[in-house]
Motif scaffolding. Structure first.
Motif, PDB file in Angstrom:
ATOM      1  N   THR A 280       0.832  -1.200   0.000  1.00 13.57           N
ATOM      2  CA  THR A 280       0.000   0.000   0.000  1.00 13.57           C
ATOM      3  C   THR A 280       0.867   1.250   0.000  1.00 13.57           C
ATOM      4  O   THR A 280       0.590   2.222  -0.713  1.00 13.57           O
ATOM      5  N   TRP A 281       1.933   1.231   0.783  1.00  6.31           N
ATOM      6  CA  TRP A 281       2.871   2.351   0.821  1.00  6.31           C
ATOM      7  C   TRP A 281       3.522   2.568  -0.539  1.00  6.31           C
ATOM      8  O   TRP A 281       3.638   3.706  -1.015  1.00  6.31           O
ATOM      9  N   LEU A 282       3.938   1.484  -1.191  1.00  7.01           N
ATOM     10  CA  LEU A 282       4.554   1.590  -2.516  1.00  7.01           C
ATOM     11  C   LEU A 282       3.554   2.107  -3.549  1.00  7.01           C
ATOM     12  O   LEU A 282       3.882   2.958  -4.386  1.00  7.01           O
ATOM     13  N   PHE A 283       2.335   1.604  -3.491  1.00  4.95           N
ATOM     14  CA  PHE A 283       1.297   2.038  -4.436  1.00  4.95           C
ATOM     15  C   PHE A 283       0.997   3.523  -4.259  1.00  4.95           C
ATOM     16  O   PHE A 283       0.991   4.288  -5.230  1.00  4.95           O
ATOM     17  N   PHE A 284       0.766   3.939  -3.022  1.00  6.65           N
ATOM     18  CA  PHE A 284       0.502   5.358  -2.763  1.00  6.65           C
ATOM     19  C   PHE A 284       1.711   6.212  -3.140  1.00  6.65           C
ATOM     20  O   PHE A 284       1.561   7.332  -3.637  1.00  6.65           O
ATOM     21  N   GLY A 285       2.911   5.689  -2.893  1.00  3.83           N
ATOM     22  CA  GLY A 285       4.116   6.431  -3.238  1.00  3.83           C
ATOM     23  C   GLY A 285       4.226   6.676  -4.728  1.00  3.83           C
ATOM     24  O   GLY A 285       4.582   7.780  -5.174  1.00  3.83           O
ATOM     25  N   ALA A 286       3.916   5.652  -5.530  1.00  4.58           N
ATOM     26  CA  ALA A 286       3.946   5.804  -6.991  1.00  4.58           C
ATOM     27  C   ALA A 286       2.919   6.840  -7.440  1.00  4.58           C
ATOM     28  O   ALA A 286       3.210   7.705  -8.285  1.00  4.58           O
ATOM     29  N   VAL A 287       1.716   6.750  -6.883  1.00  6.93           N
ATOM     30  CA  VAL A 287       0.660   7.716  -7.211  1.00  6.93           C
ATOM     31  C   VAL A 287       1.097   9.129  -6.816  1.00  6.93           C
ATOM     32  O   VAL A 287       0.918  10.095  -7.572  1.00  6.93           O
ATOM     33  N   TYR A 288       1.704   9.235  -5.646  1.00  9.14           N
ATOM     34  CA  TYR A 288       2.138  10.534  -5.140  1.00  9.14           C
ATOM     35  C   TYR A 288       3.162  11.186  -6.065  1.00  9.14           C
ATOM     36  O   TYR A 288       3.032  12.372  -6.419  1.00  9.14           O
ATOM     37  N   PHE A 289       4.161  10.443  -6.478  1.00  6.97           N
ATOM     38  CA  PHE A 289       5.200  11.045  -7.308  1.00  6.97           C
ATOM     39  C   PHE A 289       4.680  11.420  -8.691  1.00  6.97           C
ATOM     40  O   PHE A 289       5.064  12.445  -9.252  1.00  6.97           O
ATOM     41  N   LEU A 290       3.781  10.617  -9.242  1.00  3.75           N
ATOM     42  CA  LEU A 290       3.182  10.972 -10.529  1.00  3.75           C
ATOM     43  C   LEU A 290       2.311  12.219 -10.388  1.00  3.75           C
ATOM     44  O   LEU A 290       2.335  13.110 -11.244  1.00  3.75           O
ATOM     45  N   ALA A 291       1.548  12.284  -9.294  1.00  6.39           N
ATOM     46  CA  ALA A 291       0.693  13.445  -9.051  1.00  6.39           C
ATOM     47  C   ALA A 291       1.531  14.694  -8.781  1.00  6.39           C
ATOM     48  O   ALA A 291       1.181  15.801  -9.212  1.00  6.39           O
ATOM     49  N   LEU A 292       2.645  14.519  -8.058  1.00  4.70           N
ATOM     50  CA  LEU A 292       3.532  15.647  -7.769  1.00  4.70           C
ATOM     51  C   LEU A 292       4.102  16.245  -9.049  1.00  4.70           C
ATOM     52  O   LEU A 292       4.151  17.470  -9.211  1.00  4.70           O
ATOM     53  N   LYS A 293       4.501  15.377  -9.955  1.00  8.09           N
ATOM     54  CA  LYS A 293       5.034  15.846 -11.235  1.00  8.09           C
ATOM     55  C   LYS A 293       4.000  16.681 -11.980  1.00  8.09           C
ATOM     56  O   LYS A 293       4.318  17.738 -12.546  1.00  8.09           O
ATOM     57  N   GLU A 294       2.751  16.216 -11.979  1.00 12.11           N
ATOM     58  CA  GLU A 294       1.685  16.950 -12.660  1.00 12.11           C
ATOM     59  C   GLU A 294       1.376  18.259 -11.935  1.00 12.11           C
ATOM     60  O   GLU A 294       1.112  19.286 -12.574  1.00 12.11           O
ATOM     61  N   ALA A 295       1.391  18.233 -10.605  1.00 12.39           N
ATOM     62  CA  ALA A 295       1.120  19.444  -9.833  1.00 12.39           C
ATOM     63  C   ALA A 295       2.192  20.503 -10.093  1.00 12.39           C
ATOM     64  O   ALA A 295       1.886  21.700 -10.215  1.00 12.39           O
ATOM     65  N   MET A 296       3.431  20.087 -10.200  1.00 12.27           N
ATOM     66  CA  MET A 296       4.512  21.028 -10.495  1.00 12.27           C
ATOM     67  C   MET A 296       4.294  21.688 -11.849  1.00 12.27           C
ATOM     68  O   MET A 296       4.567  22.880 -12.022  1.00 12.27           O
ATOM     69  N   ARG A 297       3.763  20.914 -12.791  1.00 14.23           N
ATOM     70  CA  ARG A 297       3.444  21.485 -14.108  1.00 14.23           C
ATOM     71  C   ARG A 297       2.332  22.524 -13.991  1.00 14.23           C
ATOM     72  O   ARG A 297       2.410  23.605 -14.576  1.00 14.23           O
ATOM     73  N   LEU A 298       1.299  22.210 -13.219  1.00 12.23           N
ATOM     74  CA  LEU A 298       0.184  23.142 -13.061  1.00 12.23           C
ATOM     75  C   LEU A 298       0.605  24.407 -12.317  1.00 12.23           C
ATOM     76  O   LEU A 298       0.132  25.506 -12.627  1.00 12.23           O
TER      77      LEU A 298
END
Length: 253
Positions: A33-51
């Motif tokens: 669960t930690w790994l799954f959330f971590g992957a989601v987090y880093f992908l979302a962070l990348k998109e948030a930085m773009r926004l």
């Protein structure tokens, strides 16, 4: 791409996402669960930085540090605010007014940490609860808006209607209440928590819509065919997770 093909692609992507989420839920181990959330987090962070129009690579180091410490720290949400203070201090020292670089440390970081805290303190059932509430709120808003929508909700998201929002909240609240009615001792407490969590998810979606309008983009990314980016899929959960966690603490569940 034709609307039919786009609709089909959207459903295929949704089915694959549900299978992946179901697998994580069934296996139900903290490490996965930690790994799954971590992957989601880093992908979302990348998109948030773009926004946010932020290109500071050091934010990935903050994110990595936060997520590595999250399983061990008593109150993981504190880590986001600590990182914000550190980054703020660095900006002040360098005399560089780059306030935007603080934003991704808070969004989506805080929401993801609260999702992790929900799992750690309340188990997989709490994640199922938030999944049902947010998903039904989205579905209810979409179909109610299409059938009955006439009154604009707000300028931030012109396609949203007041009727759709109320329909989504009603369905999300009902679904969340029925799911947990046998697991919670407080009858009205369960209804209250489901209602406010559903409302929070609406504003989570609205917040991301605002970010996209400000950035001049339709979607936060292109990773998920038919759905846009990761943030487009988790925006409601980022606000709903904070609401659900706080409300569960409030009613003492």
């Amino acid at each position: 791409m034709s609307s039919t093909n786009e609709h089909t692609q959207r459903w295929k992507t949704a089915a694959l996402l549900l299978l992946l989420i179901a697998a994580v839920g069934v296996i139900d181990t903290p490490a996965l669960t930690w790994l799954f959330f971590g992957a989601v987090y880093f992908l979302a962070l990348k998109e948030a930085m773009r926004l946010f129009r932020v290109a500071d690579a050091s934010l990935y180091l903050y994110a990595a540090g936060i997520w590595i410490l999250a399983p061990f720290y008593p109150h993981p949400s504190d880590l986001a605010f600590a990182a914000t203070l550190i980054q703020g201090g660095i900006l002040a020292y360098r005399r560089r007014l780059e306030i935007r670089s603080l934003f991704p440390i808070l969004y989506p970081t805080v929401g993801m940490l609260f999702l992790w805290m929900l799992y750690r303190e309340y188990g997989m059932l709490s994640l199922l609860w938030i999944l049902v509430i947010v998903a039904l709120t989205d579905v209810g808003a979409y179909y109610t808006g299409r059938k009955l929508g006439k009154t604009p909700f707000c300028p931030t998201s012109p396609k949203k209607t007041l009727e759709g929002v109320f329909g989504g909240i009603a369905l999300g609240t009902l679904g969340g209440f029925l799911l947990m009615i046998g697991h919670q001792n407080l009858f009205f407490g369960t209804l209250f928590v489901a209602l406010l969590t559903s409302v929070a998810s609406v504003f989570g979606d609205l917040f991301e819509s605002y970010l996209k309008r400000e950035a001049g983009v339709k979607d936060s990314g292109t990773l998920l065919p038919g759905h846009g980016g990761v943030l487009d899929r988790i925006d409601g959960y980022l606000f709903a997770a904070v609401a659900l966690y706080v409300l569960l603490k409030l009613i003492g569940s």
